[in-house]
Design a protein around this motif. Structure first.
Motif, PDB file in Angstrom:
ATOM      1  N   LEU A 133       6.285   8.368   4.696  1.00 38.11           N
ATOM      2  CA  LEU A 133       5.045   8.016   5.380  1.00 38.11           C
ATOM      3  C   LEU A 133       4.054   9.167   5.355  1.00 38.11           C
ATOM      4  CD1 LEU A 133       5.760   5.832   8.489  1.00 38.11           C
ATOM      5  CD2 LEU A 133       5.005   5.229   6.184  1.00 38.11           C
ATOM      6  N   GLN A 134       4.588  10.345   5.594  1.00 37.16           N
ATOM      7  CA  GLN A 134       3.724  11.515   5.612  1.00 37.16           C
ATOM      8  C   GLN A 134       3.099  11.741   4.229  1.00 37.16           C
ATOM      9  OE1 GLN A 134       5.734  14.542   7.874  1.00 37.16           O
ATOM     10  NE2 GLN A 134       4.411  16.130   6.963  1.00 37.16           N
ATOM     11  N   ALA A 135       3.933  11.564   3.209  1.00 37.09           N
ATOM     12  CA  ALA A 135       3.457  11.823   1.850  1.00 37.09           C
ATOM     13  C   ALA A 135       2.358  10.855   1.413  1.00 37.09           C
ATOM     14  CB  ALA A 135       4.641  11.760   0.877  1.00 37.09           C
ATOM     15  N   VAL A 136       2.387   9.633   1.938  1.00 43.66           N
ATOM     16  CA  VAL A 136       1.406   8.641   1.479  1.00 43.66           C
ATOM     17  C   VAL A 136       0.222   8.508   2.438  1.00 43.66           C
ATOM     18  CG1 VAL A 136       3.218   7.329   0.266  1.00 43.66           C
ATOM     19  CG2 VAL A 136       2.538   6.645   2.606  1.00 43.66           C
ATOM     20  N   GLU A 137       0.243   9.241   3.528  1.00 46.86           N
ATOM     21  CA  GLU A 137      -0.756   9.052   4.576  1.00 46.86           C
ATOM     22  C   GLU A 137      -2.196   9.177   4.074  1.00 46.86           C
ATOM     23  OE1 GLU A 137       0.288  10.649   8.345  1.00 46.86           O
ATOM     24  OE2 GLU A 137      -1.763  10.581   9.115  1.00 46.86           O
ATOM     25  N   GLU A 138      -2.429  10.164   3.239  1.00 48.43           N
ATOM     26  CA  GLU A 138      -3.809  10.345   2.737  1.00 48.43           C
ATOM     27  C   GLU A 138      -4.276   9.106   1.976  1.00 48.43           C
ATOM     28  OE1 GLU A 138      -6.222  12.546   3.510  1.00 48.43           O
ATOM     29  OE2 GLU A 138      -4.554  12.928   4.909  1.00 48.43           O
ATOM     30  N   LYS A 163       2.755   8.619  -6.846  1.00 44.83           N
ATOM     31  CA  LYS A 163       3.217   9.987  -6.647  1.00 44.83           C
ATOM     32  C   LYS A 163       4.635  10.227  -7.172  1.00 44.83           C
ATOM     33  CE  LYS A 163       0.495  10.425  -2.395  1.00 44.83           C
ATOM     34  NZ  LYS A 163      -0.564  11.354  -2.868  1.00 44.83           N
ATOM     35  N   GLY A 164       5.240   9.190  -7.753  1.00 44.34           N
ATOM     36  CA  GLY A 164       6.599   9.356  -8.263  1.00 44.34           C
ATOM     37  C   GLY A 164       7.634   9.588  -7.187  1.00 44.34           C
ATOM     38  N   LEU A 165       7.381   9.060  -5.985  1.00 42.03           N
ATOM     39  CA  LEU A 165       8.307   9.290  -4.859  1.00 42.03           C
ATOM     40  C   LEU A 165       9.359   8.209  -4.711  1.00 42.03           C
ATOM     41  CD1 LEU A 165       5.694  10.446  -2.216  1.00 42.03           C
ATOM     42  CD2 LEU A 165       7.329  11.869  -3.479  1.00 42.03           C
ATOM     43  N   THR A 166       9.336   7.220  -5.553  1.00 43.95           N
ATOM     44  CA  THR A 166      10.293   6.128  -5.408  1.00 43.95           C
ATOM     45  C   THR A 166      10.644   5.578  -6.774  1.00 43.95           C
ATOM     46  OG1 THR A 166      10.723   4.007  -4.335  1.00 43.95           O
ATOM     47  CG2 THR A 166       8.507   4.324  -5.178  1.00 43.95           C
ATOM     48  N   GLY A 167      11.781   4.902  -6.851  1.00 43.79           N
ATOM     49  CA  GLY A 167      12.171   4.214  -8.073  1.00 43.79           C
ATOM     50  C   GLY A 167      11.393   2.918  -8.222  1.00 43.79           C
ATOM     51  N   THR A 168      11.709   2.161  -9.245  1.00 45.44           N
ATOM     52  CA  THR A 168      10.956   0.942  -9.514  1.00 45.44           C
ATOM     53  C   THR A 168      11.747  -0.319  -9.194  1.00 45.44           C
ATOM     54  OG1 THR A 168      11.675   1.035 -11.799  1.00 45.44           O
ATOM     55  CG2 THR A 168       9.550   2.045 -11.289  1.00 45.44           C
ATOM     56  N   SER A 169      12.819  -0.166  -8.420  1.00 43.31           N
ATOM     57  CA  SER A 169      13.586  -1.357  -8.032  1.00 43.31           C
ATOM     58  C   SER A 169      12.687  -2.383  -7.375  1.00 43.31           C
ATOM     59  CB  SER A 169      14.674  -0.981  -7.029  1.00 43.31           C
ATOM     60  OG  SER A 169      15.728  -0.332  -7.657  1.00 43.31           O
ATOM     61  N   GLY A 170      12.964  -3.632  -7.643  1.00 38.58           N
ATOM     62  CA  GLY A 170      12.227  -4.713  -7.000  1.00 38.58           C
ATOM     63  C   GLY A 170      10.969  -5.116  -7.749  1.00 38.58           C
ATOM     64  N   LEU A 171      10.558  -4.319  -8.733  1.00 36.66           N
ATOM     65  CA  LEU A 171       9.335  -4.630  -9.487  1.00 36.66           C
ATOM     66  C   LEU A 171       9.692  -5.348 -10.786  1.00 36.66           C
ATOM     67  CD1 LEU A 171       7.663  -1.218  -8.817  1.00 36.66           C
ATOM     68  CD2 LEU A 171       6.526  -3.398  -8.312  1.00 36.66           C
ATOM     69  N   ALA A 210       0.829  -1.199   0.000  1.00 36.05           N
ATOM     70  CA  ALA A 210       0.000   0.000   0.000  1.00 36.05           C
ATOM     71  C   ALA A 210       0.869   1.257   0.000  1.00 36.05           C
ATOM     72  CB  ALA A 210      -0.930  -0.008   1.217  1.00 36.05           C
ATOM     73  N   VAL A 211       1.882   1.275   0.865  1.00 36.73           N
ATOM     74  CA  VAL A 211       2.814   2.407   0.884  1.00 36.73           C
ATOM     75  C   VAL A 211       3.475   2.542  -0.478  1.00 36.73           C
ATOM     76  CG1 VAL A 211       5.013   3.223   1.852  1.00 36.73           C
ATOM     77  CG2 VAL A 211       3.242   2.278   3.374  1.00 36.73           C
ATOM     78  N   GLY A 212       3.922   1.413  -1.007  1.00 35.96           N
ATOM     79  CA  GLY A 212       4.638   1.426  -2.277  1.00 35.96           C
ATOM     80  C   GLY A 212       3.766   1.876  -3.430  1.00 35.96           C
TER      81      GLY A 212
END
Ligand SMILES: NC(=O)c1ccc[n+]([C@@H]2O[C@H](COP(=O)([O-])OP(=O)(O)OC[C@H]3O[C@@H](n4cnc5c(N)ncnc54)[C@H](O)[C@@H]3O)[C@@H](O)[C@H]2O)c1
Ligand SMILES: NC(=O)c1ccc[n+]([C@@H]2O[C@H](COP(=O)([O-])OP(=O)(O)OC[C@H]3O[C@@H](n4cnc5c(N)ncnc54)[C@H](O)[C@@H]3O)[C@@H](O)[C@H]2O)c1
Ligand SMILES: NC(=O)c1ccc[n+]([C@@H]2O[C@H](COP(=O)([O-])OP(=O)(O)OC[C@H]3O[C@@H](n4cnc5c(N)ncnc54)[C@H](O)[C@@H]3O)[C@@H](O)[C@H]2O)c1
Ligand SMILES: NC(=O)c1ccc[n+]([C@@H]2O[C@H](COP(=O)([O-])OP(=O)(O)OC[C@H]3O[C@@H](n4cnc5c(N)ncnc54)[C@H](O)[C@@H]3O)[C@@H](O)[C@H]2O)c1
Ligand code: NA
Ligand code: NA
Lengths: 404, 404, 404, 404
Positions: free
Chosen positions: C87-92, C30-38, C22-24
């Protein structure tokens, strides 16, 4: 005038550690090997004037039908130790030692150990307790006389027994004696009976195993009564040695050990016996208690010992130590120890025999030799669990002895 | 009447170890962290009545243009240490410490370190040697006065310098003084100049780096002349700590170490500087010598330190120890140490400051504090290379101090 | 015209893997992370035209009283993953997902899992079997309608159940239906009931756990009958992934594996549940069988999974592989795997949902998706146990799909 | 009618790998060992009807003055391989092989290799280039005739040469021929001269070393011209094998490898030669390139190979792989590989000879055997760097051959 030689009477004479000690003693005598692994050969102990390697004779009790020669060959093939050329060179000595091995006893050894027993020892299945004790004592005395030995050190190197009954732990010496003289079943297991026989025969006694032979209060009392020297419990050779060396580092650096996980795998006969959960529990306890003693708190710990046949005598231990440093940061240390168990243990046994003989030579000494603590996982009457401080006690003892 | 506080003047103030110490000191003062990793918090030292954590003020010299706040943030992002909430809580303190940081000097630091320098320090490129020394001394004195400090301990936490010229090692104190008073170029590098400034200012001095600051005979003479306390060299935090703990085990068990290979990888600024072979040689020597001292013979050794960017401050060391036991049997121990370098180092620096302050408080003491040996890879005037025996010396010192 | 979005209905919605997913998902959107692991982001699969990350909505069943927000915070603190800023960015988004989570069922989950249950699910303790099934189905349908979803993939990410009764393995679909429509107790555990509800609701179903949800013959029949897609069992993320990669090397080099020992330690909620020997047996079997399949013979194997609290979500596995090479020479490979279990698992779940949606989009497809074998420890209808060959099957499937 | 036997002409005949192959071939012929480590003994290749082990005869070129018998004894003592009983059993065969070994050449081998040379080869120091080539060719032909061999495969197992001059890489076959026929110094090193001699003699040629023997364009042209089979470069036995197996896992799971550090230690003659930085550079390159090929990007890499005498032939490699998973989380895999280098390499050489003979038996085949890629670190004309896909190519070749 030549000195009388010294006897080493081994309980579990044809086991891995015992056989390695026999091969090694012969190789040392013949100058076929270096002195690596022998603590008593450290320069520090030169001043003790310890007995030379050719001054020792090996004998003992066993329950399996085999021989030093056979056991050494098996070991050589299976674990890749003892070069065939070495085996050939020591074969005559091994054969001579084989002459000194007698059937032992199976009293309270548990099913797993009993399943190893050969015909020779089974012949005594119908003996009374009193007959057994008398026979064991007589075997040792005969050994001493036959070889004209100045002193005999009895060393328990037999398979790990199941834990002793709680009842045995509160027996007084008087109660124990009464049971042994008049009872039908023994309140104590084989390891203790061997120790009693040793003391009755006026021998020093060392317990290299986690078995009950030594720690029972009645046994300690008996050593004092018989004025013999006494040491044990459970040789400290691999993972536990590492624990007693590394844990002080964590303690003194105030690094908070959160968990210490240790997994041991090996595939020798000792491993097969320890695969029985009952016998194993005795060993695991002996490997586990000292962390709390050294650290002053109890981290989460896990110790496993598993029989993996392909490993032979090569004990491989993986330890994972998870600790917290400054600002509560989690870090880890892992180690892998790859050692041949018997090769590590045998020289320590020989060292302790030498040190014990030296203490006996001082005269008038008896009871627990607490300066041998560095050799044991669960040393009796130890005043510190840290390896280095225990070793300093050995040095201090050597200082005292050499100044006499 | 309240006591005067104590100053910690750090050379390399905005580096990894220094920043961690600053964050940690603030967190300790505010009760936001436990005391793991702090040797001086071991129960044994309670009797020393050491100064509380809120009694210390941080300042120092630097060559880069940054700040505690910035450095701590970088660290937090890059190495996953310092929780953002913690950073926020200590930010005010860090800002206050930032006020106390002054430009240092680049004399004889070598090209790699010079490449890190910012504008602030470059402004002093045209100073004479005499002006530099006077400035450095004045900075420390000003710090002491401004904060009304009872004592200042100067600690070198700057990048590892290239090895010092052989010539510097044979300088007498008189010759050194002459060169510094009248010469154009300094015969000694920055680390020594800082130490001289410290001593001139009447401060104690500790050298946590492998740099030359402390060991030069002239420096030791100067400490005595100025009646200040002096300690070093090179904090013992990871692989070398392990060596000083494990090698005694091999020695005392007479296990013949044939080879000891140690590979270190990490990716912090210290690692970048050590990637310069010249600077690295200083470090490798410091990590390598003690095996021979402990074992009494020289096994084949290999120490590598490599900059691997992705590791950040996480120093991972793999050591392979190949040793011979009984009957010349070869066995192996491997370990992997995974620690955050600065997290390991910072508390030791704080500990030493506390112990140094305590020694200074005794009055009339000066020269090398050899009872701090357990903290250093290459301790000056050490009487034993073994960690546990060094730690016992710290305990013995504490006994002596507390009995006064 | 915009496409309808896709639902991911998670059994065990507030668990570690689910929360990470869910976080991921939110972070990806939101483009806040890379796609490693996918896996689905590998260039090879570009041609599949997979759905974008913002096209998915999360909901699910749970038994504990918590939330994505709370679970993510706990995870962040305890295992050092998810930066507070993230965490803050994804809270909503997490809060929105939380709205879609409904109480599940505790039928036949065993005591350990039952002990985790909160008030919300306990309210349904008195439901009949028929009511439970109807409720679970209705929850999923409601989710689909409420969010106007084009398709819903149900994924089991709940705690590992105890092994299923032998009887359940021989049930025909008709017998199972009869028991569910008319019986009082269910012949199958919660995981199967969820799968039945999913299929009844016309959803695809994936089983990431070692639980029974998928393999029962009746379940496979049901998937065909309901014309839905079906995949499982037990995500292949760490030690077992390594086994499926390394064992082929030993096989193809004809290196005879004598023993393979694997010890796993970790400290998350999954670990706590697996600490119950009954639940653990299900997992150990899943980790152990494939060596024999790949090697063509059975080496001695040992798999331990132990709950070590300090580890949090960091699963550390030590494997010791003892093998024989030419001239019967014994050699060893050891590895230590240090991964965050949920971080490894969550992207694979998202990948499979994407691939499943793509298969469903082809139209007219149903039954076991055997080209997903590379994702599972115990893949249904797998034709090869080797990771690389399984991955080639995924590529081949992509080739086929993209050529349509 | 009996088939003619097959010759294996080894360059570096008395080296570690070659000696192990000779011992092994004899042991296989006599049924004294199992077939572990031999790829060609995998059930899959049964259909190829490969030549039996007693159908091969060994000979070769060397530069040191020793023998198979002596080299095997040294190996047995020093590295604990080859049981003395085995050595005795194969001694007659080794002596017969020794008859077939002739002095080689030292042209452009560099100082480190030259320093190993004995009297036998030094006698040819004054030969002209043309005489040398003629002699080497004649030696091989004489071997073939003397033993009435159906075919001879020449295998380079000599010490790693320094990297070849850039100029040699752009030589056309015509230019190379001209230089060899008319020049005074050779533009190519010994390894290439051996390959030319082999091809001139109509033999197949395999290059198990990182030396230049095979990759030069002119060499590939020559193989085609002479219609011989050709394969190389650098046997893939340990750490690099692991890389070619593990890197695809990281790639296919889209786990971003940030750094891959590999440290190798060993103590055999090959290690001594590789201790020369010039020779080592050839090897390191061969071990390093494939990560980028497999991953599709270049992680930070480090490969060290260090000579540690105590290790003997036991190559121990520690690899630390630092990778990023989902949500950019950093994780690590470490492995330790403990293998006997020659025991790993020798069977692969024998396998390739068998496969080469089988290809030659098909008739009319020549040039690079790219289906042997799985055996090499730097395979010529490879179409994939992944081990499993390379192995599948070997299987596909076997399918094709067996269907003829
Ligand atoms: N590194 C080590 O090897 C090490 C370290 C600490 C303790 N120990 C302990 O030392 C003991 C010996 O280890 P080992 O590897 O030689 O084991 P082993 O199994 O090879 O040898 C034990 C021998 O004792 C014999 N035995 C068993 N019960 C007996 C009895 N009642 N009377 C006489 N003989 C008996 C067995 O037949 C066997 O020959 C074990 O208890 C072991 O746990 C060994
Ligand atoms: N575990 C450890 O971290 C550890 C252990 C032993 C020794 N050390 C040593 O401690 C020192 C600090 O380590 P670190 O990780 O903090 O390194 P670092 O590179 O993060 O910090 C060094 C700081 O010193 C500054 N600096 C360099 N030259 C200077 C000069 N001439 N004057 C003033 N400032 C200067 C740099 O700008 C930098 O801020 C290094 O020498 C290191 O080798 C560290
Ligand atoms: N790398 C991995 O994490 C990995 C790999 C393979 C398989 N798995 C499996 O995936 C599953 C999830 O792992 P996790 O780490 O997230 O575990 P977890 O314990 O953190 O999460 C499981 C969740 O399921 C919930 N749950 C339990 N029973 C339920 C029920 N009957 N109905 C609804 N919810 C229920 C729990 O309350 C919990 O929130 C486990 O079965 C695990 O064995 C995980
Ligand atoms: N696992 C492995 O052992 C492995 C793997 C890949 C590649 N290799 C390569 O295989 C080769 C052999 O390895 P080894 O361990 O047997 O090495 P080695 O040093 O034991 O043997 C090399 C032999 O080649 C001989 N030699 C050197 N130059 C020669 C020349 N010009 N002509 C003829 N003979 C010459 C040397 O005298 C020596 O006997 C090396 O190049 C090594 O790098 C080995
Ligand atoms: Na043993
Ligand atoms: Na998990």
């Amino acid at each position: 005038m030549t000195q009388q030689r010294i006897g080493i009477w081994i309980i579990g004479a044809w086991g891995g550690v015992a056989t390695t000690a026999a091969v090694g003693l012969s190789a040392l005598t013949k100058g076929l090997t270096g002195t690596s692994g022998l603590v008593s050969e450290n320069p520090y102990f030169k001043k003790l004037n310890l007995r030379d390697w050719d001054q020792f004779v090996i004998g003992g009790h066993e329950i399996r039908d085999t021989s030093f020669v056979e056991a050494a060959k098996y070991f050589s093939e299976n674990s890749g130790v003892f070069h065939p050329a070495l085996l050939q060179a020591v074969e005559e000595d091994l054969k001579a030692f084989d002459e000194n091995v007698k059937p032992g006893t199976l009293i309270h050894v548990g099913d797993t150990i009993r399943s190893l027993a050969g015909d020779a020892v089974r012949k005594f299945d119908t003996e009374t307790l009193q007959e057994t004790l008398a026979r064991l004592t007589a075997d040792i005395k005969e050994f001493q006389e036959k070889h004209d030995l100045g002193h005999v050190v009895v060393v328990n190197l037999a398979s790990t027994e199941p834990p002793v009954d709680e009842a045995a732990k509160s027996l007084s010496l008087a109660e124990l004696k009464d049971a042994l003289e008049n009872g039908v079943t023994s309140p104590v297991p084989a390891s203790s009976l061997y120790a009693i026989a040793a003391m009755e025969a006026g021998c020093s006694h060392l317990n290299f195993t986690p078995s009950a032979a030594t720690d029972l209060p009645a046994m300690i009392e008996l050593a004092e009564e018989k004025q013999v020297l006494h040491g044990g419990r459970d040789g400290k050779t691999g993972e536990t040695l590492m624990k007693s060396v590394l844990a002080p580092m964590f303690a003194h650096r105030n690094l908070n050990v959160m968990s210490w996980v240790g997994h041991n795998i090996f595939g020798n006969l000792d491993g097969k016996v320890l695969d029985d959960p009952v016998n194993k529990s005795n060993k695991v306890h002996s490997k586990d208690h000292l962390l709390t003693e050294i650290l002053g708190y109890k981290p989460q710990t896990l110790v496993s010992i598993e029989y993996i046949e392909s490993m032979g005598d090569w004990k491989t231990a993986w330890d994972h130590i998870h600790f917290q440093g400054f600002l509560d940061t989690k870090m880890a240390l892992q180690f892998t120890w790859q050692g041949t168990d018997s090769i590590l243990a045998a020289p320590l046994m020989l060292d302790m025999v030498r040190f014990t003989e030296r203490e006996w030579r001082r005269g008038g000494r008896s009871g627990v030799m607490s300066y041998l603590s560095s050799f044991f996982k669960s040393p009796m009457q130890a005043t510190t669990p840290e390896f280095e401080r225990q070793y300093q006690q050995l040095e201090a003892w050597a200082d005292a002895v050499s100044e006499e």
